[in-house]
Design a protein around this motif. Structure first.
Motif, PDB file in Angstrom:
ATOM      1  N   GLU A 239     -47.712   1.682   0.635  1.00  7.70           N
ATOM      2  CA  GLU A 239     -47.852   0.422   1.357  1.00  7.70           C
ATOM      3  C   GLU A 239     -46.486  -0.250   1.296  1.00  7.70           C
ATOM      4  O   GLU A 239     -45.909  -0.403   0.223  1.00  7.70           O
ATOM      5  N   ILE A 240     -45.985  -0.635   2.456  1.00  5.81           N
ATOM      6  CA  ILE A 240     -44.645  -1.210   2.549  1.00  5.81           C
ATOM      7  C   ILE A 240     -44.771  -2.683   2.926  1.00  5.81           C
ATOM      8  O   ILE A 240     -45.434  -3.019   3.909  1.00  5.81           O
ATOM      9  N   SER A 241     -44.144  -3.552   2.140  1.00  2.00           N
ATOM     10  CA  SER A 241     -44.103  -4.988   2.454  1.00  2.00           C
ATOM     11  C   SER A 241     -42.749  -5.282   3.080  1.00  2.00           C
ATOM     12  O   SER A 241     -41.708  -4.878   2.557  1.00  2.00           O
ATOM     13  N   ILE A 242     -42.782  -5.996   4.213  1.00  2.00           N
ATOM     14  CA  ILE A 242     -41.559  -6.289   4.959  1.00  2.00           C
ATOM     15  C   ILE A 242     -41.390  -7.798   5.053  1.00  2.00           C
ATOM     16  O   ILE A 242     -42.314  -8.507   5.466  1.00  2.00           O
TER      17      ILE A 242
ATOM     18  N   ARG B 173     -36.212  -6.806   6.004  1.00  2.00           N
ATOM     19  CA  ARG B 173     -35.921  -5.928   4.860  1.00  2.00           C
ATOM     20  C   ARG B 173     -37.215  -5.615   4.116  1.00  2.00           C
ATOM     21  O   ARG B 173     -38.121  -6.426   4.061  1.00  2.00           O
ATOM     22  N   VAL B 174     -37.263  -4.434   3.531  1.00  2.00           N
ATOM     23  CA  VAL B 174     -38.415  -4.032   2.721  1.00  2.00           C
ATOM     24  C   VAL B 174     -38.360  -4.806   1.413  1.00  2.00           C
ATOM     25  O   VAL B 174     -37.345  -4.767   0.703  1.00  2.00           O
ATOM     26  N   THR B 175     -39.444  -5.510   1.109  1.00  2.00           N
ATOM     27  CA  THR B 175     -39.472  -6.310  -0.125  1.00  2.00           C
ATOM     28  C   THR B 175     -40.232  -5.616  -1.246  1.00  2.00           C
ATOM     29  O   THR B 175     -40.015  -5.924  -2.412  1.00  2.00           O
ATOM     30  N   ASP B 176     -41.126  -4.676  -0.890  1.00  2.00           N
ATOM     31  CA  ASP B 176     -41.890  -3.982  -1.925  1.00  2.00           C
ATOM     32  C   ASP B 176     -42.425  -2.677  -1.352  1.00  2.00           C
ATOM     33  O   ASP B 176     -42.760  -2.596  -0.168  1.00  2.00           O
ATOM     34  N   VAL B 177     -42.491  -1.671  -2.204  1.00  2.00           N
ATOM     35  CA  VAL B 177     -43.093  -0.385  -1.845  1.00  2.00           C
ATOM     36  C   VAL B 177     -44.072  -0.046  -2.953  1.00  2.00           C
ATOM     37  O   VAL B 177     -43.703   0.007  -4.123  1.00  2.00           O
ATOM     38  N   ARG B 178     -45.321   0.168  -2.562  1.00  2.00           N
ATOM     39  CA  ARG B 178     -46.361   0.465  -3.556  1.00  2.00           C
ATOM     40  C   ARG B 178     -46.983   1.811  -3.215  1.00  2.00           C
ATOM     41  O   ARG B 178     -47.438   2.022  -2.084  1.00  2.00           O
ATOM     42  N   VAL B 179     -46.982   2.735  -4.172  1.00  2.00           N
ATOM     43  CA  VAL B 179     -47.591   4.054  -3.967  1.00  2.00           C
ATOM     44  C   VAL B 179     -49.111   3.890  -4.046  1.00  2.00           C
ATOM     45  O   VAL B 179     -49.647   3.416  -5.047  1.00  2.00           O
TER      46      VAL B 179
END
Length: 137
Positions: free
Chosen positions: A85-88, A93-99
């Protein structure tokens, strides 16, 4: 006979006056309708110009390179997939990446998260999230 000719001449003159009056009324009506259409078009254009632009909520990619296949997994012939899950942020800009899922665990996650953190999108009106699957074969 003279009275008949004069009466006919008066009748024809009256018909010409009536025809001219109808023509003039039709021209005035056409001009009025054209003015109404122009006013309506101008009002619509002004409303469109005054309306705020639609919100940009869907991320539009600017730079989204694919993650590399980890060398150890490639040598060993390991395949798998990772769902993130990618937070933009509003700046794109990408602020967080959660597997969310990874199969097999511990093999592809680091490469995926490192690569996705470098992604860039066009600026948005609000923060956004998206889910993306990466398959390694």
């Amino acid at each position: 006979a003279e009275q008949a000719r004069q009466a006919e001449a008066r009748r024809q003159a009256e018909q010409r006056r009536q025809a001219e009056a109808r023509r003039k009324a039709e021209e005035e009506e056409a001009a009025r309708l054209a003015a109404e259409q122009q006013a309506t078009a101008a009002a619509a254009a002004a409303a469109a110009a005054a309306a705020p632009p639609p919100k940009r909520l869907t991320p539009i990619p600017v730079s989204t390179p694919e993650p590399s296949y980890p060398v150890d997994a490639l040598r060993s012939g390991i395949t798998g997939e990772v769902q993130v899950e990618i937070s933009i942020g509003r700046d794109g800009r990408v602020t967080d990446v959660r597997v969310l899922q990874s199969r097999p665990r511990g093999t592809f996650e680091r490469e995926v998260t490192t690569t996705v953190r470098s992604w860039r999108f066009e600026p948005l009106d609000e923060e956004a999230r998206l889910v993306r699957n990466f398959v390694f074969k």
